[in-house]
Design an enzyme around this catalytic site. Structure first.
Site, short mmCIF file in Angstrom:
data_model
loop_
_atom_site.label_atom_id
_atom_site.label_comp_id
_atom_site.label_asym_id
_atom_site.label_seq_id
_atom_site.Cartn_x
_atom_site.Cartn_y
_atom_site.Cartn_z
N CYS A 94 96.70 -52.94 40.96
CA CYS A 94 95.82 -53.50 42.00
C CYS A 94 95.29 -52.40 42.92
CB CYS A 94 96.59 -54.55 42.81
SG CYS A 94 95.64 -55.28 44.16
N CYS A 188 102.13 -60.13 45.82
CA CYS A 188 101.49 -61.14 46.67
C CYS A 188 101.28 -62.49 45.98
CB CYS A 188 100.16 -60.61 47.22
SG CYS A 188 98.94 -60.25 45.92
#
Length: 343
Positions: A94, A188
């Site tokens: 990410c 997350c």
């Protein structure tokens, strides 16, 4: 004329204080909230927090919807890696593709000279360095960032400790609520366990299978190979075992896991690919971290093309393919790659 900085804003204390510190240093600052995963209700809460932080710090907040890109570049490979019997590292992926990929493109769109985040890491424009607060250091997850963008990165929290940030927040009227917010989770898009994410997307996660020993003999049962990572010692049966057994390998195509005693977990060499380096050397000594929450160990690295052999100068237990091998020289980040084999 002041330089313009785009700062990633999540609504948390770290990015909020980073924004304030940038303004104190005289930068022209704009914020960006990124919609990444699609957890129900998540963005309503966190976007409201980010807007509150932007209002408090007096910066314009942009919103970028990257949910499709995030699914394609982070969540889908995360699921596929577990399907292959490996252990993924979605945060490093990410950081390269979204937080320091899509964000830098957006910075260019609005004419920002620099990009800043609330990560705990230092950068001098040429190299990353471990943060002053070693309990919060995030350099391991930034090894895969494109080297060419380092001159444009600013990390206001790199020289500070988390305790200082919280103390600073409580001293400023209106920021007290930010100081008491719960910390964000490490991954997350994972609410409780990664297995829940797999079950939402795959059908065979709970298919019971065989436990083998290193000789290939069936010695027990397990609840589905994707429930396990290398080094795990619970959640499966081993017939007649009187001492702990650990997962040492997997055969995903047969839904089998291989277990052994602790000494069978020891690894002396790893092979890596998809290398991302901040130095040009093809052969060097360094220290390597083979997982985020492990200590770095001395090693010798030999790079050929986009692959490398990492000879460990002391044994490491529980090394998982799919994780990152990240190289350091003291506190300087040299680069790293993705583990494909361990011996």
């Amino acid at each position: 004329m002041s330089k313009k900085v785009l700062v990633g804003m999540s609504g948390g204390i770290d990015s909020t204080i980073a924004t304030l510190l940038l303004k104190e240093q005289g930068y022209e600052v704009e914020g960006l909230y990124m919609k990444l995963h699609a957890k129900p209700g998540y963005h309503e809460i966190h976007l409201a927090r980010a807007q509150k932080a932007a209002d408090f710090t007096g910066v314009k907040l942009h919103v970028l919807d990257l949910q499709d890109t995030f699914k394609q570049n982070v969540i889908d490979p995360f699921i596929q890696t577990y399907k292959e019997g490996k252990t993924p590292n979605p945060c490093a992926v990410c950081n390269r593709n979204l937080k320091f990929g899509e964000m830098i493109r957006f910075a260019d769109e609005i004419g920002a000279d620099f990009l800043a985040t609330g990560h705990y890491i230092k950068c001098d424009g040429e190299f990353f360095y471990q943060a002053k607060d070693d309990t919060k250091d995030q350099s391991y997850f930034l090894f895969y960032v494109e080297p060419s963008i380092l001159p444009r990165l600013i990390f206001p929290l790199g020289e500070r400790k988390k305790s200082d940030i919280k103390e600073y927040a409580t001293s400023i009227k209106g920021l007290e609520s930010f100081a008491t917010q719960s910390e964000s989770t490490e991954i997350c898009f994972v609410e409780n366990t990664y297995v829940e994410v797999l079950k939402e997307n795959l059908k065979n996660v709970d298919n019971e299978g065989e436990v083998l020993n290193a000789s290939g003999e069936v010695v027990g049962k397990h609840k589905g190979y994707m429930h396990y990572t290398i080094g795990k010692r619970r959640g499966f049966s081993v017939n007649g075992a009187h001492e702990p057994h650990y997962v040492i390998d997997m055969i995903p195509e047969k839904n089998q896991i291989i277990v052994g005693k602790k000494e069978e977990l020891e690894c002396k060499q790893v092979e890596i690919n998809n290398i991302n380096m901040f130095i040009n050397k093809k052969e060097f000594d360094a220290e390597v971290k083979l997982r985020y929450r492990t200590k770095a160990v001395p090693c010798h690295v030999s790079i050929q093309d986009d692959k490398a052999i990492v000879a460990l100068k002391e044994g490491v237990f529980g090394v998982a393919t799919g994780q990152a091998a990240v190289f350091y020289e003291q506190n300087k980040l040299l680069g790293g790659g993705w583990i494909t084999k361990n011996h």
